[in-house]
Write an enzyme that holds these catalytic residues in place. Structure first.
Site, PDB file in Angstrom:
ATOM      1  CG  HIS A 198      64.261   7.368 -21.275  1.00  0.00           C
ATOM      2  ND1 HIS A 198      64.989   6.406 -21.947  1.00  0.00           N
ATOM      3  CD2 HIS A 198      65.216   8.076 -20.599  1.00  0.00           C
ATOM      4  CE1 HIS A 198      66.352   6.267 -21.317  1.00  0.00           C
ATOM      5  NE2 HIS A 198      66.608   7.512 -20.816  1.00  0.00           N
TER       6      HIS A 198
ATOM      7  CG  ASP B   4      61.892 -23.472  -8.431  1.00  0.00           C
ATOM      8  OD1 ASP B   4      61.696 -22.193  -8.377  1.00  0.00           O
ATOM      9  OD2 ASP B   4      61.957 -23.855  -9.490  1.00  0.00           O
TER      10      ASP B   4
ATOM     11  CD1 TRP C 283      62.362   9.924 -13.411  1.00  0.00           C
ATOM     12  CD2 TRP C 283      61.798   8.222 -12.057  1.00  0.00           C
ATOM     13  NE1 TRP C 283      63.335  10.130 -12.594  1.00  0.00           N
ATOM     14  CE2 TRP C 283      62.997   8.787 -11.761  1.00  0.00           C
ATOM     15  CE3 TRP C 283      61.445   7.172 -11.703  1.00  0.00           C
ATOM     16  CZ2 TRP C 283      63.681   8.270 -10.316  1.00  0.00           C
ATOM     17  CZ3 TRP C 283      62.000   6.523 -10.646  1.00  0.00           C
ATOM     18  CH2 TRP C 283      63.163   7.174  -9.902  1.00  0.00           C
TER      19      TRP C 283
ATOM     20  CB  SER D 144      55.562  -7.195 -10.501  1.00  0.00           C
ATOM     21  OG  SER D 144      56.802  -7.647 -11.004  1.00  0.00           O
ATOM     22  CB  SER D 145      58.597  -4.759  -7.091  1.00  0.00           C
ATOM     23  OG  SER D 145      59.033  -4.201  -8.307  1.00  0.00           O
TER      24      SER D 145
ATOM     25  CG  HIS E  12      67.873   8.254  -2.067  1.00  0.00           C
ATOM     26  ND1 HIS E  12      68.732   9.024  -3.001  1.00  0.00           N
ATOM     27  CD2 HIS E  12      68.337   7.367  -1.064  1.00  0.00           C
ATOM     28  CE1 HIS E  12      70.081   8.351  -2.802  1.00  0.00           C
ATOM     29  NE2 HIS E  12      69.996   7.668  -1.574  1.00  0.00           N
TER      30      HIS E  12
ATOM     31  CD  GLU F 124      63.376   1.827  -7.968  1.00  0.00           C
ATOM     32  OE1 GLU F 124      62.673   1.338  -7.195  1.00  0.00           O
ATOM     33  OE2 GLU F 124      63.658   1.507  -9.161  1.00  0.00           O
TER      34      GLU F 124
ATOM     35  CE1 TYR G 240      72.951   4.320  -3.125  1.00  0.00           C
ATOM     36  CE2 TYR G 240      71.058   5.744  -2.351  1.00  0.00           C
ATOM     37  CZ  TYR G 240      72.491   5.498  -2.628  1.00  0.00           C
ATOM     38  OH  TYR G 240      73.309   6.252  -2.325  1.00  0.00           O
TER      39      TYR G 240
ATOM     40  CB  SER H  33      80.418  -8.570  -4.829  1.00  0.00           C
ATOM     41  OG  SER H  33      80.349  -7.301  -4.520  1.00  0.00           O
TER      42      SER H  33
ATOM     43  CG  HIS I 128      69.577  13.734  -1.584  1.00  0.00           C
ATOM     44  ND1 HIS I 128      70.262  12.428  -1.099  1.00  0.00           N
ATOM     45  CD2 HIS I 128      69.062  13.213  -2.899  1.00  0.00           C
ATOM     46  CE1 HIS I 128      70.207  11.447  -1.712  1.00  0.00           C
ATOM     47  NE2 HIS I 128      69.439  11.610  -2.896  1.00  0.00           N
ATOM     48  CG  HIS I 129      66.118  13.227  -4.898  1.00  0.00           C
ATOM     49  ND1 HIS I 129      66.818  12.891  -6.156  1.00  0.00           N
ATOM     50  CD2 HIS I 129      66.344  12.178  -4.241  1.00  0.00           C
ATOM     51  CE1 HIS I 129      67.612  11.735  -6.045  1.00  0.00           C
ATOM     52  NE2 HIS I 129      67.107  11.286  -4.956  1.00  0.00           N
TER      53      HIS I 129
ATOM     54  CB  THR J  64      79.345   4.063  -1.647  1.00  0.00           C
ATOM     55  OG1 THR J  64      77.833   4.436  -1.347  1.00  0.00           O
ATOM     56  CG2 THR J  64      79.148   3.527  -3.107  1.00  0.00           C
TER      57      THR J  64
ATOM     58  CE  LYS K 120      79.017  -3.318  -1.662  1.00  0.00           C
ATOM     59  NZ  LYS K 120      77.923  -4.170  -1.320  1.00  0.00           N
TER      60      LYS K 120
ATOM     61  NE  ARG L  15      66.172  15.874 -14.846  1.00  0.00           N
ATOM     62  CZ  ARG L  15      65.891  14.761 -13.999  1.00  0.00           C
ATOM     63  NH1 ARG L  15      66.116  15.292 -12.658  1.00  0.00           N
ATOM     64  NH2 ARG L  15      65.352  13.605 -14.100  1.00  0.00           N
TER      65      ARG L  15
HETATM   66  C1  HEA Z   1      68.650   2.636 -15.688  1.00  0.00           C
HETATM   67  C2  HEA Z   1      67.895   3.652 -16.458  1.00  0.00           C
HETATM   68  C3  HEA Z   1      68.264   4.281 -17.792  1.00  0.00           C
HETATM   69  C4  HEA Z   1      69.037   3.972 -18.899  1.00  0.00           C
HETATM   70  C5  HEA Z   1      69.656   2.626 -19.119  1.00  0.00           C
HETATM   71  C6  HEA Z   1      69.034   5.197 -19.630  1.00  0.00           C
HETATM   72  C7  HEA Z   1      69.638   5.036 -21.066  1.00  0.00           C
HETATM   73  C8  HEA Z   1      69.818   6.119 -21.789  1.00  0.00           C
HETATM   74  N1  HEA Z   1      69.221   7.399 -21.503  1.00  0.00           N
HETATM   75 FE1  HEA Z   1      68.266   7.929 -19.830  1.00  0.00          FE
HETATM   76  N2  HEA Z   1      67.170   8.497 -18.225  1.00  0.00           N
HETATM   77  C9  HEA Z   1      66.690   7.771 -17.353  1.00  0.00           C
HETATM   78  C10 HEA Z   1      67.132   6.509 -16.957  1.00  0.00           C
HETATM   79  C11 HEA Z   1      67.993   5.623 -17.901  1.00  0.00           C
HETATM   80  N3  HEA Z   1      68.494   6.042 -19.025  1.00  0.00           N
HETATM   81  C12 HEA Z   1      65.543   8.486 -16.592  1.00  0.00           C
HETATM   82  C13 HEA Z   1      65.390   7.888 -14.884  1.00  0.00           C
HETATM   83  C14 HEA Z   1      65.698   9.688 -16.839  1.00  0.00           C
HETATM   84  C15 HEA Z   1      64.822  11.077 -16.193  1.00  0.00           C
HETATM   85  C16 HEA Z   1      63.493  11.043 -16.843  1.00  0.00           C
HETATM   86  C17 HEA Z   1      62.907  12.294 -16.513  1.00  0.00           C
HETATM   87  O1  HEA Z   1      63.476  13.204 -16.415  1.00  0.00           O
HETATM   88  O2  HEA Z   1      61.802  11.920 -16.056  1.00  0.00           O
HETATM   89  C18 HEA Z   1      66.487   9.645 -18.139  1.00  0.00           C
HETATM   90  C19 HEA Z   1      66.430  10.890 -18.981  1.00  0.00           C
HETATM   91  C20 HEA Z   1      67.287  11.018 -20.052  1.00  0.00           C
HETATM   92  C21 HEA Z   1      67.578  12.230 -20.739  1.00  0.00           C
HETATM   93  C22 HEA Z   1      67.196  13.649 -20.401  1.00  0.00           C
HETATM   94  C23 HEA Z   1      65.740  13.704 -20.894  1.00  0.00           C
HETATM   95  C24 HEA Z   1      65.224  15.005 -20.608  1.00  0.00           C
HETATM   96  O3  HEA Z   1      65.568  15.708 -19.466  1.00  0.00           O
HETATM   97  O4  HEA Z   1      64.244  15.560 -21.341  1.00  0.00           O
HETATM   98  C25 HEA Z   1      68.526  11.747 -21.886  1.00  0.00           C
HETATM   99  C26 HEA Z   1      68.683  12.771 -22.910  1.00  0.00           C
HETATM  100  O5  HEA Z   1      69.803  12.600 -23.527  1.00  0.00           O
HETATM  101  C27 HEA Z   1      68.618  10.497 -21.671  1.00  0.00           C
HETATM  102  C28 HEA Z   1      69.464   9.706 -22.593  1.00  0.00           C
HETATM  103  C29 HEA Z   1      69.478   8.156 -22.728  1.00  0.00           C
HETATM  104  C30 HEA Z   1      70.414   7.464 -23.475  1.00  0.00           C
HETATM  105  C31 HEA Z   1      70.878   7.965 -24.604  1.00  0.00           C
HETATM  106  C32 HEA Z   1      70.388   6.199 -23.113  1.00  0.00           C
HETATM  107  C33 HEA Z   1      71.352   4.866 -23.829  1.00  0.00           C
HETATM  108  O6  HEA Z   1      72.043   4.386 -22.727  1.00  0.00           O
HETATM  109  C34 HEA Z   1      70.082   4.160 -24.320  1.00  0.00           C
HETATM  110  C35 HEA Z   1      70.510   3.188 -25.181  1.00  0.00           C
HETATM  111  C36 HEA Z   1      69.750   2.128 -25.570  1.00  0.00           C
HETATM  112  C37 HEA Z   1      69.323   2.176 -26.934  1.00  0.00           C
HETATM  113  C38 HEA Z   1      69.475   2.954 -27.939  1.00  0.00           C
HETATM  114  C39 HEA Z   1      68.383   0.922 -27.133  1.00  0.00           C
HETATM  115  C40 HEA Z   1      69.145  -0.448 -27.989  1.00  0.00           C
HETATM  116  C41 HEA Z   1      69.184  -0.141 -29.488  1.00  0.00           C
HETATM  117  C42 HEA Z   1      68.241  -0.307 -30.439  1.00  0.00           C
HETATM  118  C43 HEA Z   1      66.947  -0.885 -30.136  1.00  0.00           C
HETATM  119  C44 HEA Z   1      68.865  -0.240 -31.790  1.00  0.00           C
HETATM  120  C45 HEA Z   1      68.168   0.946 -32.480  1.00  0.00           C
HETATM  121  C46 HEA Z   1      69.360   1.983 -32.176  1.00  0.00           C
HETATM  122  C47 HEA Z   1      69.760   2.644 -33.484  1.00  0.00           C
HETATM  123  C48 HEA Z   1      69.163   2.806 -34.636  1.00  0.00           C
HETATM  124  C49 HEA Z   1      70.784   3.494 -33.145  1.00  0.00           C
HETATM  125  N4  HEA Z   1      67.942   9.967 -20.473  1.00  0.00           N
HETATM  126  C1  HEA Z   2      71.848   3.626  -9.203  1.00  0.00           C
HETATM  127  C2  HEA Z   2      71.434   4.746  -8.862  1.00  0.00           C
HETATM  128  C3  HEA Z   2      72.004   5.886  -8.065  1.00  0.00           C
HETATM  129  C4  HEA Z   2      73.117   5.744  -7.167  1.00  0.00           C
HETATM  130  C5  HEA Z   2      74.077   4.825  -6.782  1.00  0.00           C
HETATM  131  C6  HEA Z   2      73.398   7.224  -6.692  1.00  0.00           C
HETATM  132  C7  HEA Z   2      74.182   7.685  -5.785  1.00  0.00           C
HETATM  133  C8  HEA Z   2      74.296   8.996  -5.082  1.00  0.00           C
HETATM  134  N1  HEA Z   2      73.639  10.093  -5.609  1.00  0.00           N
HETATM  135 FE1  HEA Z   2      72.166  10.113  -7.105  1.00  0.00          FE
HETATM  136  N2  HEA Z   2      70.581  10.118  -8.159  1.00  0.00           N
HETATM  137  C9  HEA Z   2      69.967   8.946  -9.047  1.00  0.00           C
HETATM  138  C10 HEA Z   2      70.622   7.703  -9.088  1.00  0.00           C
HETATM  139  C11 HEA Z   2      71.594   7.203  -8.180  1.00  0.00           C
HETATM  140  N3  HEA Z   2      72.326   8.077  -7.528  1.00  0.00           N
HETATM  141  C12 HEA Z   2      69.077   9.468  -9.845  1.00  0.00           C
HETATM  142  C13 HEA Z   2      68.178   8.552 -10.706  1.00  0.00           C
HETATM  143  C14 HEA Z   2      68.777  10.661  -9.698  1.00  0.00           C
HETATM  144  C15 HEA Z   2      68.048  11.749 -10.334  1.00  0.00           C
HETATM  145  C16 HEA Z   2      66.469  11.393 -10.193  1.00  0.00           C
HETATM  146  C17 HEA Z   2      65.418  12.410 -10.793  1.00  0.00           C
HETATM  147  O1  HEA Z   2      65.528  13.686 -10.524  1.00  0.00           O
HETATM  148  O2  HEA Z   2      65.123  11.983 -12.018  1.00  0.00           O
HETATM  149  C18 HEA Z   2      69.840  11.198  -8.631  1.00  0.00           C
HETATM  150  C19 HEA Z   2      69.912  12.505  -8.028  1.00  0.00           C
HETATM  151  C20 HEA Z   2      70.739  12.674  -6.960  1.00  0.00           C
HETATM  152  C21 HEA Z   2      70.770  13.954  -6.395  1.00  0.00           C
HETATM  153  C22 HEA Z   2      69.654  15.216  -6.512  1.00  0.00           C
HETATM  154  C23 HEA Z   2      70.085  15.923  -7.636  1.00  0.00           C
HETATM  155  C24 HEA Z   2      69.214  16.870  -7.975  1.00  0.00           C
HETATM  156  O3  HEA Z   2      67.938  16.703  -8.746  1.00  0.00           O
HETATM  157  O4  HEA Z   2      69.381  18.185  -7.914  1.00  0.00           O
HETATM  158  C25 HEA Z   2      71.578  13.947  -5.323  1.00  0.00           C
HETATM  159  C26 HEA Z   2      71.773  14.981  -4.272  1.00  0.00           C
HETATM  160  O5  HEA Z   2      72.291  14.649  -3.463  1.00  0.00           O
HETATM  161  C27 HEA Z   2      72.089  12.674  -5.454  1.00  0.00           C
HETATM  162  C28 HEA Z   2      73.335  12.374  -4.732  1.00  0.00           C
HETATM  163  C29 HEA Z   2      73.812  11.044  -4.705  1.00  0.00           C
HETATM  164  C30 HEA Z   2      75.035  10.566  -3.733  1.00  0.00           C
HETATM  165  C31 HEA Z   2      75.512  11.343  -2.824  1.00  0.00           C
HETATM  166  C32 HEA Z   2      75.034   9.270  -4.146  1.00  0.00           C
HETATM  167  C33 HEA Z   2      76.043   8.117  -3.267  1.00  0.00           C
HETATM  168  O6  HEA Z   2      75.625   7.086  -2.854  1.00  0.00           O
HETATM  169  C34 HEA Z   2      77.376   8.023  -4.168  1.00  0.00           C
HETATM  170  C35 HEA Z   2      78.523   7.482  -3.237  1.00  0.00           C
HETATM  171  C36 HEA Z   2      79.813   6.867  -4.059  1.00  0.00           C
HETATM  172  C37 HEA Z   2      80.746   7.849  -4.135  1.00  0.00           C
HETATM  173  C38 HEA Z   2      81.070   8.964  -3.238  1.00  0.00           C
HETATM  174  C39 HEA Z   2      81.840   7.146  -4.923  1.00  0.00           C
HETATM  175  C40 HEA Z   2      82.901   6.057  -4.282  1.00  0.00           C
HETATM  176  C41 HEA Z   2      83.469   6.470  -2.862  1.00  0.00           C
HETATM  177  C42 HEA Z   2      84.569   6.532  -2.396  1.00  0.00           C
HETATM  178  C43 HEA Z   2      85.872   6.270  -3.565  1.00  0.00           C
HETATM  179  C44 HEA Z   2      84.788   6.833  -1.290  1.00  0.00           C
HETATM  180  C45 HEA Z   2      85.844   8.144  -0.956  1.00  0.00           C
HETATM  181  C46 HEA Z   2      84.911   9.347  -1.181  1.00  0.00           C
HETATM  182  C47 HEA Z   2      84.813  10.466  -0.695  1.00  0.00           C
HETATM  183  C48 HEA Z   2      85.262  10.596   0.744  1.00  0.00           C
HETATM  184  C49 HEA Z   2      84.403  11.453  -1.275  1.00  0.00           C
HETATM  185  N4  HEA Z   2      71.871  12.046  -6.458  1.00  0.00           N
HETATM  186 CU   LIG Z   3      68.698  10.241  -4.142  1.00  0.00          CU
END
Ligand code: HEA
Ligand code: HEA
Ligand SMILES: [Cu+2]
Ligand code: CUA
Lengths: 283, 524, 277
Positions: B75, B104, B140, B167-168, B251, B253, B255, B266, B300-301, B326, B329, B448
């Site tokens: 997933h 293109d 993942w 690909s990327s 990390h 990734e 962004y 935007s 920070h992870h 951020t 923005k 989790r």
């Molecule tokens: C951008 C990325 C992305 C997106 C879009 C989503 C979407 C969703 N995620 Fe995601 N999720 C991740 C990225 C994302 N996730 C990542 C990176 C992890 C961490 C994995 C890890 O721990 O290694 C994670 C882990 C994660 C967990 C934790 C699993 C665990 O720790 O064991 C859960 C649990 O609730 C969850 C739930 C969902 C749900 C309910 C959606 C929903 O938004 C999905 C909705 C979409 C659909 C359902 C499909 C479209 C509908 C159909 C095909 C029709 C059929 C539907 C019905 C019959 C109802 N996700």
């Molecule tokens: C689109 C993806 C995305 C984005 C944009 C971010 C944005 C940020 N993330 Fe997140 N993060 C993930 C995707 C993302 N993260 C994923 C996938 C994981 C889990 C991976 C895994 O373990 O599977 C994760 C996990 C993760 C962790 C680790 C948690 C853990 O496993 O223990 C941390 C810890 O620092 C963190 C921090 C942040 C911070 C500080 C930002 C900042 O960039 C956010 C900045 C934005 C704001 C703060 C809001 C707007 C700001 C204002 C309105 C200004 C004024 C505000 C203040 C002065 C407070 N993220």
């Molecule tokens: Cu990070």
């Protein structure tokens, strides 16, 4: 499609990309099967590799034909330059991962294993002197000495960097036979480097007991030199292709990005080697 | 820069499936990316529903624990690499040439390959479920040394990641070159639409980060099969080394996922505010700073791996700092709306959903950035809630906004506005039902990646699962809206959005012709 | 061979129909259930001084965030309501203002610096494991914990004690479902207990929410954490790092007891060891 002078050349639909995808898919599958001793792996891998080579011939051949028939204008040339630069940047980052691993093991994890509670409770008696194989690998090995073949190889690669530059000047000044000879020299140096490298690997396995399995040192040594060697191989093949094209009279004094791209790549491989020589062999 | 003259593309146009397989047209390739992404979203979504079904109540009901782990892994990977990233590359393909006045992409054949590397990679991933031992159940993040214990599925996954990386990288090189070298005369860098800027920066992140991931999984592969000891203390390695390398990629990734989403928003917010984007230059600088900072905060992870406290402090401060650009923005988007003349068609609704919920996700990110607090919250559902806010309500909503926004330009037909609004409201409600409650689960200590949990967590999990099924069903509505628009949508007006002012709206007919800007426009 | 594997992987889905039935019933029962249930909206109360500090830090940050959110979303919703076209609002074409850009760059920096101070203080305390009163080594195994009391020479394994039937749903689930073990860790109240973590196979993490500890257990390395429990009682946590199939089934139970009870427990353990030898 035709291209008027000055127009950006847009190629017509092509089957080469998807051919490459099929090749990679088969190779990946073959590789997995081989690693699990399941049948058919080798065959898949070979078929995949053959398709990949076929694809490269076809694709690059097309590009060369297009280039030689003057379809690429200045702007296309600039595109190629950007493309190659960023590709080399991606390669730099690939090597960075392995250099990072070397740095981390050498400076951090190996010392940690002998220090404090970790050393006392888990690995008593382990002393962390680099080159180290790690606390639980009893097989002794001798590290690779820097000032023999590796130093020679450094000289060889640096020289090859010079010869390709001379070849480039020759091309720019339309001295075709000088170009051909210095290209030949560069290739010869590349092949010599590879020969030495192969000899060195044999030496490591046969005499030094230094293998991929020799813990931290062995793993980083072979991964870094191995991927570098792979890049030298690819670079040498690219040089050979360019040389053949030179012999066929391709490239002009003004228009020769194919040549330059390969030269950039060769310099990149050269610079990586300098890093290797300093951090893997010498220090 | 030289002018681009007319071409004659009339001959050699394969039809049927071969048109798509062999195409070198950025619009065709963009379309393929978008449909591929949507298909992967379905696959990854169904996997999420399997997770949520199992977590509906305590006890093991639906799947075995191993299978649960495999679903979590696939997933995460499929959503990130198969759904969200390709979606934005699809936008890049369609939009960048049109927005900068190019005929293109710079390397049309390479562009085709970038796309056609995805299906084999996806096939390897899906195939891995059906080999002995099943798919890898490692998350993942693929942490060593659990990866060393896995079966064949792990190797398929590793090669899939290699191919996805290729690909990327190829796609990004193409995008960078296009932006740097193919702009129409007068289209200076600081005149480019922000979407183009965000992609330039994203592509840079990709070229820098993906090779590192390739290195990480390569080391995993050699540790598994060739006796190396990168991640094995007995041989002088360290499992934590994998985490460092992974997150050096991982990390940036996140962004990579977020920044193109910023780009879409935007474009959408100014269009529906009928006002130029506020603080264009500072948006560009903020995006660039986010990109630079993103390479400096990866650990920070890893607050609980036992780094020296000095390192923890550094990573904490650096991570907190990302809130500043951020924030810039977010403030600029709000200022763009300020004293505008707002209307709320579906693209704008999704952009506002993004703005609201992404900011909340950013706030929880900030909470996590504080090391002492993260020590409590790490690897709990609080983190799951955080990243679904930024990735689903952030990136995915932004992608929805982009599709509704540009669909008329792409196909020359309108979507059904009423249904679009329904899609938005259902999505935003069910999204919050699913993920808001996960914050509480995390605070209370639910880890989790577990298939079963203690009784204290039951209620919120039930709510979350119900929300997930609701959210999933709402996406079927999206599919229906798309199909309906394509098959029987009303003809789109030349310029459906009053406030849209980029080249594709001002200089091209609707729908955009197969080859646009063979003669480059002149930009004032 | 492959077929068999598919069957075992998908084997669980046999229960799917039963599950679907459940989801319907569950949904109906959920609403009144929720009203009655005591929901946990925040951290569970901390049983250590440093835990209280961490929770205070979290609350502080939450309040700051709420304030920022009110400002940002306040402006956003104000614009949505007042500056809409349907309300007849005309767009003003301004798009730059350097002063305000500087303000909203600098002000957040100050806010963040304000947060960094308490966070740094808490972190330094949290990581200061020096001068412990006692040391326990916790080793993660797939899938149980092994404990060694380094000063006392006591060693034992601690395994999930919830019966399989409860997990499969064949019997009623007990109160401490999945959070109960055969041999809990026993520690005295008010003492600084240092936990050394390591692992035998893959990564695990030693996590007890109410004691505010979470430390990864890494094979081949020793890491440490510590706590000083304020009150006696039983505190339950779980492995918090994916460690394979039974990751969800290797809980941690810590019994915090009075000094005297602890001495008795130690004596008992020692005599048991003696009896075994
Ligand atoms: C951008 C990325 C992305 C997106 C879009 C989503 C979407 C969703 N995620 Fe995601 N999720 C991740 C990225 C994302 N996730 C990542 C990176 C992890 C961490 C994995 C890890 O721990 O290694 C994670 C882990 C994660 C967990 C934790 C699993 C665990 O720790 O064991 C859960 C649990 O609730 C969850 C739930 C969902 C749900 C309910 C959606 C929903 O938004 C999905 C909705 C979409 C659909 C359902 C499909 C479209 C509908 C159909 C095909 C029709 C059929 C539907 C019905 C019959 C109802 N996700
Ligand atoms: C689109 C993806 C995305 C984005 C944009 C971010 C944005 C940020 N993330 Fe997140 N993060 C993930 C995707 C993302 N993260 C994923 C996938 C994981 C889990 C991976 C895994 O373990 O599977 C994760 C996990 C993760 C962790 C680790 C948690 C853990 O496993 O223990 C941390 C810890 O620092 C963190 C921090 C942040 C911070 C500080 C930002 C900042 O960039 C956010 C900045 C934005 C704001 C703060 C809001 C707007 C700001 C204002 C309105 C200004 C004024 C505000 C203040 C002065 C407070 N993220
Ligand atoms: Cu990070
Ligand atoms: Cu042990 Cu998870």
């Amino acid at each position: 499609m035709t291209s008027q002078p000055g127009g950006y050349y847009l190629p017509s639909p092509s089957a080469w990309p998807v051919t490459g995808s099929v090749a990679l898919f088969l190779m990946a599958l073959g590789g997995v099967l081989i690693m699990h001793d399941a049948g058919g792996g080798t065959a898949l891998l070979i078929v995949g590799a053959a398709i990949l080579i076929y694809m490269m011939f076809g694709w690059f051949g097309t590009v060369i034909r297009e280039s030689e028939s003057g379809k690429y204008n200045k702007q296309v040339d600039v595109s190629f330059r950007w493309g190659m630069s960023w590709f080399i940047f991606s390669e730099v980052m690939f090597f960075a991962a392995f250099f990072g691993a070397l740095f981390y093991m050498r400076v951090l994890s190996v010392p940690w294993l002998s220090e404090a509670d970790t050393g006392a409770l888990l690995w008593p008696g382990f002393s962390a002197d680099w080159p180290a194989s790690g606390p639980a690998i009893t097989d002794q090995f001798t590290p690779m000495a820097a000032w023999g073949i590796p130093a020679l190889n450094t000289a060889i690669l640096l020289t090859s960097g010079v010869t390709i530059t001379i070849a480039h000047w020759a091309l720019k000044n339309n001295q075709r036979s000088k170009l051909n000879w210095f290209m030949f020299l560069t290739i010869a140096l590349g092949l010599t480097f590879l020969g030495f490298q192969i000899y060195e690997y044999g030496h490591a396995y046969a005499d030094l007991n230094l293998t991929l399995e020799s813990g931290a040192y062995g793993a980083t040594f072979f991964m870094l030199t191995g991927f570098h060697g792979f890049h030298v191989t690819v670079g040498t093949i690219m040089l050979i292709v360019i040389w053949l094209r030179c012999l066929k009279g391709h490239f002009t004094a003004e228009h020769h990005f194919g040549f330059e791209g390969v030269a950039w790549y060769w310099h990149f491989v050269d610079v990586v080697w300098l890093g290797l020589f300093v951090f893997v062999y010498w220090l | 820069m030289e002018a681009v003259h007319e071409h004659d593309h009339s001959h050699d146009h394969p039809s049927g499936i071969m048109r798509w397989v062999k195409t070198t047209n950025h619009k065709d390739i963009g379309t393929m990316y978008l449909w591929f992404s949507f298909a992967m979203f379905m696959v990854g979504g169904v996997m999420a529903l399997i997770l949520r079904a199992e977590l509906f109540q305590p006890g093991l009901q639906v799947v075995e624990p191993e299978f649960f782990n495999q679903m979590t892994t696939l997933h995460g990977l499929i959503m990130v690499f198969g759904a969200i990233m390709p979606a934005f590359v699809g936008f890049a393909n369609w939009q960048i040439p049109m927005m900068i006045g190019a005929p293109d992409m710079a390397f049309p054949r390479l562009n085709n390959w970038s796309f056609w590397l995805l299906p084999p990679a996806a096939t390897l991933l899906v195939l891995s479920m059906f080999v002995p031992g099943g798919a890898a159940g490692v998350g993942w993040t693929m942490y060593a040394p659990l990866t060393v214990q896995q079966g064949m599925g792990m190797d398929l996954l590793i090669f899939a990641v290699h191919i996805l990386g290729m690909s990327s990288i190829l796609g990004s090189i193409n995008i960078i070159t296009t932006i740097l070298n193919m702009r129409a005369p007068g289209m200076t860098m600081m005149k480019m639409p922000l979407f183009v800027w965000t992609w330039l920066i994203t592509a840079y992140l990709l070229v820098a980060a993906m090779p590192v991931l390739a290195g990480a999984v390569t080391m995993t592969l050699t540790d598994r099969h060739f006796g190396t000891n990168f991640f094995n203390a007995a041989g002088g390695g360290d499992p934590v080394l994998f985490q460092h390398i992974f997150w050096f990629f991982g990390h940036p990734e996140v962004y990579i996922i977020a920044i193109p989403a910023f780009g879409v928003v935007s474009q959408v917010i100014p269009a529906f505010s009928r006002k130029p984007l506020f603080g264009y230059a500072s948006m560009v600088y903020a995006t660039a700073s986010i990109a630079i900072l993103s390479f400096l905060v990866w650990a920070h992870h890893m607050y609980t791996v036992g780094m020296p406290v000095e390192a923890q402090l550094y990573y904490m401060f650096a991570t907190m700092l990302i809130a500043v650009p951020t924030g810039v923005k977010v403030f600029n988007w709000v200022a763009t709306m300020w004293r505008g003349s707002l209307t709320f068609e579906t693209p704008m609704l999704f952009a506002l959903g993004f703005l609201f919920l992404f900011t909340i996700g950013g706030f929880t990110g900030l909470v996590l950035s504080l090391t002492p607090v993260d020590v409590q919250l790490h690897d709990t559902y609080y983190v799951v809630a955080h990243f679904h806010y930024v990735m689903v309500a952030g990136a995915l909503f932004s992608a929805f906004a982009g599709v509704y926004f540009w669909l008329p330009k792409w196909i020359g037909k309108m979507y059904d506005e009423t249904l679009g609004k329904w899609h938005f409201w259902l999505s935003i409600i069910f999204f919050n039902v699913t993920f808001f409650v996960q914050h509480f689960l995390g605070l209370a200590g639910m880890p989790r990646r577990i298939p079963d949990y203690s009784l204290q967590f039951t209620d919120f999990n039930m709510i979350s699962s119900i929300g997930a099924f609701g959210f999933g069903l709402s996406q079927l509505l999206f599919l229906y809206i798309l199909i309906k628009a394509i098959r029987s949508g009303e003809k789109a007006p030349e310029k459906p959005w009053e406030g849209a002012d980029t080249l594709e709206w001002t200089h091209l007919p609707t729908p955009a012709p197969y080859h646009s800007f063979e003669t480059p426009p002149t930009v004032k | 061979m492959i077929k068999n594997d598919i069957k075992s992987t998908f084997g669980g889905s046999m229960r799917l129909t039963a599950f679907l039935r459940l989801i319907c019933v569950g949904t109906v029962m959920l609403v009144p259930g929720l009203a009655a249930a005591e929901l946990q909206w925040n951290f569970k109360p901390a049983n250590t001084e440093i835990g209280v500090a961490v929770h205070d830090l979290h609350s502080l940050v939450m309040w700051i965030i709420v304030l920022i959110a009110i400002v940002v979303f306040g402006a956003m919703f104000y614009a949505i309501v007042k500056h809409r076209k349907s309300a007849g609002h005309q767009a003003h074409q301004f798009h730059e203002n350097t002063t305000i850009e500087i303000v909203w760059t600098v002000v957040p920096v100050f806010i963040l610096v304000g947060m960094a101070f308490p966070a740094t203080k808490a972190l330094l305390e949290l990581r200061d494991s020096s001068a412990p009163d006692m040391t326990i080594k916790a080793t993660g195994y797939q899938w149980k914990w092994g404990y060694d009391y380094l000063d006392e020479g006591i060693s034992f394994y601690s395994t999930l004690s919830t019966p399989r039937e409860q997990i499969e749903g064949d019997t009623e689930k007990g109160e401490n479902y999945l959070l109960e073990v055969d041999n809990p860790v026993v520690v005295p109240v008010g003492k600084k207990v240092r936990i050394l973590t390591t692992a035998n196979d893959v990564l695990h993490a030693w996590y007890v929410p109410e004691l505010t500890v979470k430390q990864d257990a890494i094979p081949g390395f020793i890491r440490d954490t510590w706590f000083r429990a304020e009150k006696t009682g039983t505190f339950r946590g779980q492995c918090a790092e994916l460690c394979g199939k039974e990751h969800g089934f290797m809980p941690i139970v810590v019994n915090v007891v009075s000094e005297d009870e602890y001495k008795i427990w130690v004596a008992e353990q020692k005599s048991r060891v003696a009896a075994r030898n």
